[in-house]
Design a protein around this motif. Structure first.
Motif, PDB file in Angstrom:
ATOM      1  N   GLU A  15       0.830  -1.200   0.000  1.00 59.62           N
ATOM      2  CA  GLU A  15       0.000   0.000   0.000  1.00 59.62           C
ATOM      3  C   GLU A  15       0.867   1.254   0.000  1.00 59.62           C
ATOM      4  OE1 GLU A  15      -2.613  -0.154   3.284  1.00 59.62           O
ATOM      5  OE2 GLU A  15      -3.792  -1.862   2.549  1.00 59.62           O
ATOM      6  N   GLN A  16       1.915   1.251   0.835  1.00 62.71           N
ATOM      7  CA  GLN A  16       2.811   2.404   0.901  1.00 62.71           C
ATOM      8  C   GLN A  16       3.565   2.592  -0.418  1.00 62.71           C
ATOM      9  OE1 GLN A  16       5.140   1.408   4.358  1.00 62.71           O
ATOM     10  NE2 GLN A  16       3.704   2.407   5.767  1.00 62.71           N
ATOM     11  N   LYS A  17       3.960   1.467  -1.021  1.00 60.21           N
ATOM     12  CA  LYS A  17       4.645   1.541  -2.315  1.00 60.21           C
ATOM     13  C   LYS A  17       3.721   2.115  -3.377  1.00 60.21           C
ATOM     14  CE  LYS A  17       6.780  -1.359  -5.874  1.00 60.21           C
ATOM     15  NZ  LYS A  17       7.098  -2.748  -6.288  1.00 60.21           N
ATOM     16  N   ASN A  18       2.478   1.642  -3.387  1.00 61.80           N
ATOM     17  CA  ASN A  18       1.512   2.154  -4.369  1.00 61.80           C
ATOM     18  C   ASN A  18       1.246   3.641  -4.163  1.00 61.80           C
ATOM     19  OD1 ASN A  18       1.301  -0.428  -5.438  1.00 61.80           O
ATOM     20  ND2 ASN A  18      -0.555  -0.927  -4.303  1.00 61.80           N
ATOM     21  N   LEU A  19       1.168   4.052  -2.888  1.00 62.13           N
ATOM     22  CA  LEU A  19       0.942   5.458  -2.585  1.00 62.13           C
ATOM     23  C   LEU A  19       2.118   6.306  -3.062  1.00 62.13           C
ATOM     24  CD1 LEU A  19      -0.672   7.723  -1.228  1.00 62.13           C
ATOM     25  CD2 LEU A  19       0.468   7.136   0.925  1.00 62.13           C
ATOM     26  N   LEU A  20       3.339   5.838  -2.775  1.00 67.64           N
ATOM     27  CA  LEU A  20       4.524   6.579  -3.192  1.00 67.64           C
ATOM     28  C   LEU A  20       4.608   6.665  -4.709  1.00 67.64           C
ATOM     29  CD1 LEU A  20       7.185   7.975  -2.562  1.00 67.64           C
ATOM     30  CD2 LEU A  20       8.284   5.724  -2.454  1.00 67.64           C
ATOM     31  N   GLU A  21       4.339   5.566  -5.391  1.00 69.99           N
ATOM     32  CA  GLU A  21       4.372   5.578  -6.855  1.00 69.99           C
ATOM     33  C   GLU A  21       3.307   6.515  -7.414  1.00 69.99           C
ATOM     34  OE1 GLU A  21       4.058   1.592  -8.234  1.00 69.99           O
ATOM     35  OE2 GLU A  21       6.160   1.099  -7.809  1.00 69.99           O
ATOM     36  N   GLY A  22       2.133   6.530  -6.766  1.00 63.58           N
ATOM     37  CA  GLY A  22       1.082   7.438  -7.211  1.00 63.58           C
ATOM     38  C   GLY A  22       1.487   8.890  -7.066  1.00 63.58           C
ATOM     39  N   VAL A  23       2.114   9.210  -5.928  1.00 66.38           N
ATOM     40  CA  VAL A  23       2.578  10.584  -5.704  1.00 66.38           C
ATOM     41  C   VAL A  23       3.633  10.955  -6.745  1.00 66.38           C
ATOM     42  CG1 VAL A  23       3.853  12.078  -4.121  1.00 66.38           C
ATOM     43  CG2 VAL A  23       2.045  10.585  -3.248  1.00 66.38           C
ATOM     44  N   LEU A  24       4.594  10.058  -6.981  1.00 65.53           N
ATOM     45  CA  LEU A  24       5.656  10.328  -7.943  1.00 65.53           C
ATOM     46  C   LEU A  24       5.103  10.519  -9.351  1.00 65.53           C
ATOM     47  CD1 LEU A  24       8.474   7.879  -6.773  1.00 65.53           C
ATOM     48  CD2 LEU A  24       8.511  10.369  -6.687  1.00 65.53           C
ATOM     49  N   GLN A  25       4.097   9.733  -9.702  1.00 67.99           N
ATOM     50  CA  GLN A  25       3.552   9.830 -11.055  1.00 67.99           C
ATOM     51  C   GLN A  25       2.687  11.064 -11.248  1.00 67.99           C
ATOM     52  OE1 GLN A  25       4.572   8.127 -13.528  1.00 67.99           O
ATOM     53  NE2 GLN A  25       5.757   6.647 -12.343  1.00 67.99           N
ATOM     54  N   GLN A  26       2.097  11.564 -10.172  1.00 62.35           N
ATOM     55  CA  GLN A  26       1.191  12.705 -10.289  1.00 62.35           C
ATOM     56  C   GLN A  26       1.872  14.038 -10.029  1.00 62.35           C
ATOM     57  OE1 GLN A  26      -1.882  12.492 -11.516  1.00 62.35           O
ATOM     58  NE2 GLN A  26      -1.469  10.308 -11.733  1.00 62.35           N
ATOM     59  N   THR A  27       3.079  14.032  -9.470  1.00 61.98           N
ATOM     60  CA  THR A  27       3.754  15.297  -9.193  1.00 61.98           C
ATOM     61  C   THR A  27       4.118  16.009 -10.485  1.00 61.98           C
ATOM     62  OG1 THR A  27       5.604  16.334  -8.019  1.00 61.98           O
ATOM     63  CG2 THR A  27       6.045  14.244  -9.100  1.00 61.98           C
ATOM     64  N   GLY A  28       4.132  17.329 -10.436  1.00 58.50           N
ATOM     65  CA  GLY A  28       4.451  18.102 -11.628  1.00 58.50           C
ATOM     66  C   GLY A  28       5.929  18.127 -11.953  1.00 58.50           C
ATOM     67  N   ASP A  29       6.781  17.803 -10.985  1.00 54.89           N
ATOM     68  CA  ASP A  29       8.215  17.763 -11.225  1.00 54.89           C
ATOM     69  C   ASP A  29       8.617  16.403 -11.771  1.00 54.89           C
ATOM     70  OD1 ASP A  29       8.385  20.293 -10.264  1.00 54.89           O
ATOM     71  OD2 ASP A  29       9.309  19.769  -8.352  1.00 54.89           O
ATOM     72  N   GLY A  30       9.568  16.410 -12.714  1.00 50.03           N
ATOM     73  CA  GLY A  30      10.073  15.161 -13.249  1.00 50.03           C
ATOM     74  C   GLY A  30      11.017  14.494 -12.265  1.00 50.03           C
ATOM     75  N   VAL A  31      10.987  13.166 -12.212  1.00 52.68           N
ATOM     76  CA  VAL A  31      11.848  12.388 -11.318  1.00 52.68           C
ATOM     77  C   VAL A  31      12.461  11.237 -12.104  1.00 52.68           C
ATOM     78  CG1 VAL A  31      12.014  11.021  -9.194  1.00 52.68           C
ATOM     79  CG2 VAL A  31      10.398  12.933  -9.323  1.00 52.68           C
ATOM     80  N   ILE A  32      13.782  11.118 -12.029  1.00 53.11           N
ATOM     81  CA  ILE A  32      14.495  10.001 -12.649  1.00 53.11           C
ATOM     82  C   ILE A  32      15.430   9.390 -11.609  1.00 53.11           C
ATOM     83  CG2 ILE A  32      16.133   9.306 -14.443  1.00 53.11           C
ATOM     84  CD1 ILE A  32      15.110  11.533 -16.188  1.00 53.11           C
TER      85      ILE A  32
END
Length: 305
Positions: free
Chosen positions: A57-74
């Protein structure tokens, strides 16, 4: 009976080991010591299952936040293999081909320094800094991605990723598209330059000053040198020079105008100034008081006749 119970335990343990499947439960038909052990084993699996579900659940939440944030992350590892790239980063720079190393992909980019002209060496890329254990903050780069026709300005930050022992295991960069901000800043600079050129060619002195008789002047146009014999730098660097150059017989006039300005927000007066060479210069001075939260200033074109 004993053999079947042992066999069931072995099969359950094998399922957990091979598939990380904590939903497995061993059928317990015995009340002896083996049955108690089986019960403990099932309880342990239940706790592991609950913990695993919480982590997911925490992993899914973190991935959701990362995918929805306006800043790019690599994120990449020390072998420069891509571990994560979010949707914002894909929109900004695309993504590498399957199994393509990030370093190979990055080599296809055109990357310039903040001057928009000088190439940025690969060793200064934020991800390379991060993999060396260095921090890189808000580096602005002009970037053209492979296959793209347009460039964009990116503000990029890099950080090393470390394990529990402090060893570097990868790097992470975040990026923000600042193209519009850079373009607006450039347009503002061009507009300010046009205004400056216009002001400097008008037959008036334009100034900005604190709204008191002895207030500090923040700006004065270049015409002051031609009209009064003082350069803008010299005038701004000399405290009280304006009031000092007002004709002694007219200081009461400017004092009254200053008092009205404090009440009405408008300064208006006709008075004489003494030029450096002793000439008497008549001027019509009109200004508007501009107030902000913590400061006030008088902005005025001063017509000299």
């Amino acid at each position: 009976m004993l053999f079947r119970s042992l066999e069931a335990l072995v099969e359950g343990a094998a399922a957990v080991a091979e598939r990380n499947d904590y939903t497995v439960r061993v059928v317990n038909d015995s009340a002896d010591e083996l049955g108690k052990f089986t019960g403990v084993f099932n309880d342990m699996l239940a706790k592991l299952q609950a913990h695993d579900e919480l982590l997911q659940e925490q992993k899914n939440l973190l991935e959701g936040v990362l995918q929805q944030t306006g800043d790019g992350v690599i994120v990449e590892d020390v072998q420069e293999r891509l571990l994560l790239i979010n949707l914002a980063a894909v929109r900004m720079v695309g993504r590498p081909a399957d199994k393509e190393l990030v370093s190979e992909w990055a080599g296809k980019f055109i990357v310039l320094r903040s001057d928009g002209k000088t190439p940025l060496p690969r060793e200064e890329f934020p991800m390379q800094c991060a993999l060396r254990g260095e921090n890189c903050d808000d580096l602005e780069m002009y970037v053209k991605s492979p296959g793209e026709s347009e460039c964009r300005w990116l503000s990029v930050t890099g950080r090393p990723l470390r394990d529990g022992r402090g060893q570097i295991v990868g790097g992470i960069v975040t990026m923000r598209d600042v193209t519009i901000r850079r373009e607006l800043a450039q347009q503002l600079r061009e507009a300010e330059e046009r205004v400056r050129l216009l002001v400097e060619h008008l037959p008036v002195i334009t100034y900005s000053a604190e709204p008191t008789l002895s207030g500090r002047w923040q700006y004065v146009s270049s015409q002051i040198e031609k009209m009064l014999g003082y350069s803008p730098v010299e005038w701004l660097a000399t405290p009280g020079i304006w009031l000092d150059r007002v004709h002694p017989d007219d200081r009461a006039i400017v004092a009254a105008a200053d008092e009205r300005c404090q009440q009405t927000g408008v300064f208006s007066a006709d008075y004489r100034l003494l030029a450096r060479d002793g000439r008497v210069v008549w001027c019509h001075d009109e200004g508007t008081l501009r107030s902000e939260e913590h400061t006030s200033e008088l902005q005025s074109p001063c017509n000299l006749v």
